[in-house]
Design a protein around this motif. Sequence first.
Motif, PDB file in Angstrom:
ATOM      1  N   THR A  20       0.827  -1.212   0.000  1.00 12.35           N
ATOM      2  CA  THR A  20       0.000   0.000   0.000  1.00 12.35           C
ATOM      3  C   THR A  20       0.858   1.258   0.000  1.00 12.35           C
ATOM      4  O   THR A  20       0.490   2.251  -0.627  1.00 12.35           O
ATOM      5  N   ASN A  21       1.989   1.229   0.655  1.00 12.19           N
ATOM      6  CA  ASN A  21       2.879   2.391   0.661  1.00 12.19           C
ATOM      7  C   ASN A  21       3.462   2.617  -0.730  1.00 12.19           C
ATOM      8  O   ASN A  21       3.598   3.752  -1.174  1.00 12.19           O
ATOM      9  N   ASP A  22       3.792   1.536  -1.437  1.00  9.13           N
ATOM     10  CA  ASP A  22       4.334   1.654  -2.789  1.00  9.13           C
ATOM     11  C   ASP A  22       3.299   2.261  -3.735  1.00  9.13           C
ATOM     12  O   ASP A  22       3.632   3.140  -4.537  1.00  9.13           O
ATOM     13  N   SER A  23       2.063   1.823  -3.653  1.00 14.39           N
ATOM     14  CA  SER A  23       1.027   2.367  -4.533  1.00 14.39           C
ATOM     15  C   SER A  23       0.755   3.835  -4.199  1.00 14.39           C
ATOM     16  O   SER A  23       0.479   4.637  -5.089  1.00 14.39           O
ATOM     17  N   ARG A  24       0.847   4.202  -2.935  1.00 13.19           N
ATOM     18  CA  ARG A  24       0.657   5.591  -2.538  1.00 13.19           C
ATOM     19  C   ARG A  24       1.776   6.462  -3.102  1.00 13.19           C
ATOM     20  O   ARG A  24       1.529   7.566  -3.596  1.00 13.19           O
ATOM     21  N   LYS A  25       3.000   5.963  -3.064  1.00 16.12           N
ATOM     22  CA  LYS A  25       4.129   6.717  -3.609  1.00 16.12           C
ATOM     23  C   LYS A  25       3.984   6.892  -5.114  1.00 16.12           C
ATOM     24  O   LYS A  25       4.278   7.960  -5.651  1.00 16.12           O
ATOM     25  N   LYS A  26       3.519   5.860  -5.819  1.00 18.49           N
ATOM     26  CA  LYS A  26       3.314   5.962  -7.262  1.00 18.49           C
ATOM     27  C   LYS A  26       2.242   6.999  -7.574  1.00 18.49           C
ATOM     28  O   LYS A  26       2.384   7.778  -8.514  1.00 18.49           O
ATOM     29  N   ALA A  27       1.170   7.022  -6.806  1.00 20.43           N
ATOM     30  CA  ALA A  27       0.097   7.983  -7.030  1.00 20.43           C
ATOM     31  C   ALA A  27       0.589   9.410  -6.788  1.00 20.43           C
ATOM     32  O   ALA A  27       0.268  10.327  -7.548  1.00 20.43           O
ATOM     33  N   GLU A  28       1.386   9.606  -5.739  1.00 23.58           N
ATOM     34  CA  GLU A  28       1.930  10.929  -5.448  1.00 23.58           C
ATOM     35  C   GLU A  28       2.884  11.379  -6.552  1.00 23.58           C
ATOM     36  O   GLU A  28       2.871  12.545  -6.954  1.00 23.58           O
ATOM     37  N   LYS A  29       3.689  10.450  -7.057  1.00 22.76           N
ATOM     38  CA  LYS A  29       4.630  10.778  -8.124  1.00 22.76           C
ATOM     39  C   LYS A  29       3.876  11.176  -9.396  1.00 22.76           C
ATOM     40  O   LYS A  29       4.234  12.145 -10.067  1.00 22.76           O
ATOM     41  N   LYS A  30       2.819  10.454  -9.714  1.00 26.23           N
ATOM     42  CA  LYS A  30       2.016  10.760 -10.895  1.00 26.23           C
ATOM     43  C   LYS A  30       1.346  12.125 -10.747  1.00 26.23           C
ATOM     44  O   LYS A  30       1.289  12.907 -11.691  1.00 26.23           O
ATOM     45  N   GLU A  31       0.847  12.418  -9.545  1.00 23.19           N
ATOM     46  CA  GLU A  31       0.203  13.702  -9.296  1.00 23.19           C
ATOM     47  C   GLU A  31       1.210  14.858  -9.421  1.00 23.19           C
ATOM     48  O   GLU A  31       0.897  15.894 -10.016  1.00 23.19           O
ATOM     49  N   LYS A  32       2.415  14.671  -8.906  1.00 20.09           N
ATOM     50  CA  LYS A  32       3.443  15.708  -9.017  1.00 20.09           C
ATOM     51  C   LYS A  32       3.828  15.943 -10.474  1.00 20.09           C
ATOM     52  O   LYS A  32       4.044  17.074 -10.888  1.00 20.09           O
ATOM     53  N   GLU A  35       1.073  17.996 -12.031  1.00 19.18           N
ATOM     54  CA  GLU A  35       1.152  19.377 -11.559  1.00 19.18           C
ATOM     55  C   GLU A  35       2.270  20.130 -12.285  1.00 19.18           C
ATOM     56  O   GLU A  35       2.105  21.299 -12.634  1.00 19.18           O
ATOM     57  N   LYS A  36       3.389  19.454 -12.514  1.00 13.68           N
ATOM     58  CA  LYS A  36       4.500  20.081 -13.225  1.00 13.68           C
ATOM     59  C   LYS A  36       4.102  20.395 -14.663  1.00 13.68           C
ATOM     60  O   LYS A  36       4.410  21.464 -15.183  1.00 13.68           O
ATOM     61  N   GLN A  37       3.399  19.470 -15.318  1.00 14.56           N
ATOM     62  CA  GLN A  37       2.962  19.690 -16.695  1.00 14.56           C
ATOM     63  C   GLN A  37       1.963  20.838 -16.774  1.00 14.56           C
ATOM     64  O   GLN A  37       1.988  21.617 -17.712  1.00 14.56           O
ATOM     65  N   VAL A  38       1.086  20.949 -15.784  1.00 16.90           N
ATOM     66  CA  VAL A  38       0.127  22.047 -15.755  1.00 16.90           C
ATOM     67  C   VAL A  38       0.866  23.368 -15.553  1.00 16.90           C
ATOM     68  O   VAL A  38       0.592  24.360 -16.225  1.00 16.90           O
ATOM     69  N   ALA A  39       1.834  23.379 -14.644  1.00 20.12           N
ATOM     70  CA  ALA A  39       2.580  24.605 -14.347  1.00 20.12           C
ATOM     71  C   ALA A  39       3.402  25.072 -15.551  1.00 20.12           C
ATOM     72  O   ALA A  39       3.538  26.271 -15.775  1.00 20.12           O
ATOM     73  N   THR A  40       3.944  24.151 -16.318  1.00 18.39           N
ATOM     74  CA  THR A  40       4.753  24.532 -17.474  1.00 18.39           C
ATOM     75  C   THR A  40       3.901  24.805 -18.705  1.00 18.39           C
ATOM     76  O   THR A  40       4.416  25.228 -19.727  1.00 18.39           O
ATOM     77  N   GLY A  41       2.606  24.554 -18.613  1.00 18.34           N
ATOM     78  CA  GLY A  41       1.718  24.816 -19.745  1.00 18.34           C
ATOM     79  C   GLY A  41       1.612  23.664 -20.713  1.00 18.34           C
ATOM     80  O   GLY A  41       1.068  23.816 -21.800  1.00 18.34           O
ATOM     81  N   ASP A  42       2.113  22.483 -20.346  1.00 17.66           N
ATOM     82  CA  ASP A  42       2.018  21.309 -21.217  1.00 17.66           C
ATOM     83  C   ASP A  42       0.641  20.660 -21.156  1.00 17.66           C
ATOM     84  O   ASP A  42       0.314  19.832 -21.993  1.00 17.66           O
ATOM     85  N   MET A  43      -0.152  21.024 -20.148  1.00 17.93           N
ATOM     86  CA  MET A  43      -1.506  20.492 -20.008  1.00 17.93           C
ATOM     87  C   MET A  43      -2.448  21.655 -19.727  1.00 17.93           C
ATOM     88  O   MET A  43      -2.069  22.636 -19.105  1.00 17.93           O
ATOM     89  N   VAL A  44      -3.679  21.525 -20.199  1.00 14.83           N
ATOM     90  CA  VAL A  44      -4.700  22.538 -19.968  1.00 14.83           C
ATOM     91  C   VAL A  44      -5.958  21.876 -19.426  1.00 14.83           C
ATOM     92  O   VAL A  44      -6.141  20.667 -19.559  1.00 14.83           O
ATOM     93  N   LYS A  45      -6.827  22.679 -18.842  1.00 17.25           N
ATOM     94  CA  LYS A  45      -8.037  22.163 -18.219  1.00 17.25           C
ATOM     95  C   LYS A  45      -9.178  22.104 -19.231  1.00 17.25           C
ATOM     96  O   LYS A  45      -9.419  23.061 -19.966  1.00 17.25           O
ATOM     97  N   ASP A  46      -9.865  20.975 -19.257  1.00 18.84           N
ATOM     98  CA  ASP A  46     -11.063  20.809 -20.085  1.00 18.84           C
ATOM     99  C   ASP A  46     -12.126  21.774 -19.554  1.00 18.84           C
ATOM    100  O   ASP A  46     -12.433  21.758 -18.372  1.00 18.84           O
TER     101      ASP A  46
END
Length: 98
Positions: A20-32, A35-46
Motif C-alpha cells: 500500500t505504501n508503494d502504490s501511494r508513492k506511485k500515485a503521489e509521483k504521478k500527481e506531481k 502538476e508540473k505539466q500544468v505549471a509549465t503549460g504542457d496540459m490545460v483544463k477541459d
Amino acid sequence: MLIKLLIFAICGWALFKLITNDSRKKAEKKEKKMEKQVATGDMVKDPVCGAYVSLDQEIRIRDGEQIHRFCSYECRDKYLTQLEKNGREIPAESKEEA
C-alpha cells in the motif's frame, strides 16, 4: 502453533504495508508529474469537466484566437451545445479534429 500464527500475521501485515505504501508513492509521483505539466503549460483544463488534457490532444475546437481542448468528444459536444443555448455557434471549419 500460536507463535507461528503470530509470525505469519506480522509478516502479512508488513507485506500489506509495503504494497500500500508503494502504490501511494506511485500515485503521489504521478500527481506531481501532472502538476508540473500544468505549471509549465504542457496540459490545460477541459472547460466542461475540469480534467487536464495534453496540449497535443486531438479533440479541440477553435473559438476565434482561442483553442479549447477536451478530454472526450462527449465534453466537446456538451460545450458546443452550451454555446448554442447561449446564442453562439462555432463555424464548422473551426472544429479541428485529427
